[in-house]
Design an enzyme around this catalytic site. Structure first.
Site, PDB file in Angstrom:
ATOM      1  N   MET A 141       0.854  -1.192   0.000  1.00  0.00           N
ATOM      2  CA  MET A 141       0.000   0.000   0.000  1.00  0.00           C
ATOM      3  C   MET A 141       0.896   1.251   0.000  1.00  0.00           C
ATOM      4  O   MET A 141       1.361   1.676  -1.034  1.00  0.00           O
ATOM      5  CB  MET A 141      -0.946  -0.020   1.208  1.00  0.00           C
ATOM      6  CG  MET A 141      -1.905  -1.184   1.209  1.00  0.00           C
ATOM      7  SD  MET A 141      -3.168  -0.976  -0.053  1.00  0.00           S
ATOM      8  CE  MET A 141      -4.149  -2.425   0.256  1.00  0.00           C
ATOM      9  N   CYS A 142       1.107   1.823   1.169  1.00  0.00           N
ATOM     10  CA  CYS A 142       1.814   3.105   1.246  1.00  0.00           C
ATOM     11  C   CYS A 142       3.287   3.020   0.880  1.00  0.00           C
ATOM     12  O   CYS A 142       3.825   3.954   0.288  1.00  0.00           O
ATOM     13  CB  CYS A 142       1.619   3.716   2.624  1.00  0.00           C
ATOM     14  SG  CYS A 142      -0.131   4.065   2.961  1.00  0.00           S
TER      15      CYS A 142
END
Length: 186
Positions: free
Chosen positions: A120-121
């Site tokens: 994700m990030c």
């Protein structure tokens, strides 16, 4: 590995809220120890460290600013750092203060990106950094993620997602994917 003295360590979302059972099964129990090794090496070398914190706008999120889970985990809570970026989305480049302006203002071109969540990030920030022309390194064992369900009942284990991220980043030319030992030795 050889890095410039200005190479920045970008530590993404190493927050207490990711210990909440809300997220499900995680991979890589050694992620925090490896993040700690990177932070220690960067601090010892006097290189810049950037901490990133996700301030979720989702009601009831363990990462909401008014939640105890918003706090950074002990491994990075007291880390010496030159910048704290807060964000509401996956990329650290869409936070405050502006990461790209800060990096460019200091002539920083090499980034080492670690933290939570791998797919994700961390992946989003590394992809954007690669697209923006930075030389990006991701020590994949200094990240972790969680099992994830997708469309049509597809479910991937956290380890599968981490492998996919490694292939996406390295195979796609966004970043060099290595181990923490490759970066700091040992």
């Amino acid at each position: 590995m050889d890095f410039d003295d200005t190479a920045a360590l970008i530590v993404i979302d190493v927050q207490r809220g990711f210990d909440d059972p809300y997220w499900g099964q995680r991979d890589n129990p050694d992620a925090e120890a490896n993040i700690g090794r990177l932070v220690g090496a960067w601090a010892d070398a006097g290189r810049p460290i950037v901490l990133v914190r996700h301030d979720s706008r989702t009601p009831g999120s363990p990462l909401a600013p008014d939640s105890p889970g918003n706090a950074l985990k002990p491994v990075v809570a007291d880390a010496p750092h030159e910048l704290l970026v807060t964000k509401h989305v996956n990329s650290a480049f869409y936070g405050e203060p502006g990461l790209q302006a800060w990096l460019d203002g200091r002539g920083i071109r090499q980034l080492v990106v670690c933290g939570i969540q791998t797919n994700m990030c961390v992946e989003t920030t590394a992809r954007m950094a690669g697209n923006l022309g930075y030389e990006v390194t991701v020590p994949i064992d200094a990240t972790h993620t969680f099992d994830l369900a997708g469309p049509g009942g597809i479910r991937l284990a956290a380890a599968e997602l981490a492998r996919a991220t490694a292939v996406n980043l390295d195979g796609g030319g966004f970043a060099r994917v290595v181990s923490t030992s490759d970066v700091v030795g040992g």
